[in-house]
Design an enzyme around this catalytic site. Sequence first.
Site, PDB file in Angstrom:
ATOM      1  N   SER A 140      35.572  -5.877  37.570  1.00  0.00           N
ATOM      2  CA  SER A 140      35.585  -4.271  37.148  1.00  0.00           C
ATOM      3  C   SER A 140      36.059  -4.292  35.936  1.00  0.00           C
ATOM      4  O   SER A 140      36.844  -5.334  35.291  1.00  0.00           O
ATOM      5  CB  SER A 140      36.490  -3.403  38.201  1.00  0.00           C
ATOM      6  OG  SER A 140      37.027  -2.165  37.746  1.00  0.00           O
ATOM      7  N   TYR A 153      44.459  -2.751  42.814  1.00  0.00           N
ATOM      8  CA  TYR A 153      42.861  -3.144  42.717  1.00  0.00           C
ATOM      9  C   TYR A 153      42.934  -3.802  41.240  1.00  0.00           C
ATOM     10  O   TYR A 153      41.960  -4.782  41.369  1.00  0.00           O
ATOM     11  CB  TYR A 153      42.313  -1.564  42.414  1.00  0.00           C
ATOM     12  CG  TYR A 153      40.789  -1.672  42.162  1.00  0.00           C
ATOM     13  CD1 TYR A 153      39.992  -1.944  43.387  1.00  0.00           C
ATOM     14  CD2 TYR A 153      40.241  -1.491  40.620  1.00  0.00           C
ATOM     15  CE1 TYR A 153      38.529  -1.938  43.152  1.00  0.00           C
ATOM     16  CE2 TYR A 153      38.959  -1.674  40.670  1.00  0.00           C
ATOM     17  CZ  TYR A 153      38.006  -1.832  41.693  1.00  0.00           C
ATOM     18  OH  TYR A 153      36.587  -1.701  41.403  1.00  0.00           O
TER      19      TYR A 153
END
Length: 263
Positions: A140, A153
């Site tokens: 990401s 995350y």
Amino acid sequence: MFKGKTAIVTGAGSGIGRALAIALAKENCNLVLIDKAEEDLDLTADMITDRSIKVSKHIADLSDEKQVCNLQKKVLSIHGKTELLFNVAGVAAGGNFEELETDVFENAMKINFLSMVYMMKAFWGTMKEAPQAHIINMSSVTGKAAFAKNSAYSASKFAITGFTNSVAYELENSSIKFSVVYPGAICTNISVNSISSGGNGDPNARHIIANGMNPHKAAEIILKGVRKGKREIVVGADAKTVLLIQRILPTKYWSIIKRFVRL
């Protein structure tokens, strides 16, 4: 480069995983589709109308190493080989560090990171035997540039970056290539399936991803990067901008980025 090869796509029931499966089918690539959600996976398979390719569906929780080992046996019994591994499956996990339970961190690491380790371990033998193989791991933009209220995350996505690069350096003279994908905001349901209760400030939160890139466009960019053998594939103008600012201002980038992220 995809025609006639066999690609494993995890998280194939929705989002980028589904888009990649559809795009690879158009390239006459045989497919191993994996997801936890059976109905979603069935829908993806129904979208693939090319009957000249071999498509198999597998329901599995990839954070469970035993399930991954059993999956490997089933996949090889059907396809006999695999040359491409798209590790896409993942979950969102946003919220204030102080308010997050430690199990959120544990589950984020298991689902987002360790599942890739399990998949690579399970299919390592068949990937090494292939004349050319490619492993694509989904990180990401927050796997390079951490955002506030995103610690679980971001930690799992940073792990993917370090892990993939380390293994790639070990095998720099082998037939296996590696890519890490860094998407920005992509219009998927990832925030809906978040494993944390909050999510405010999470770059995957609904108010951000609702206006994100279409996942089919993201899949197109990813496959283009794979064709070129890119180690890093950045998806989206937002991701490119964030990573540019982070590279120029490695300790101060957040002071700029936070102006555009609703916390």
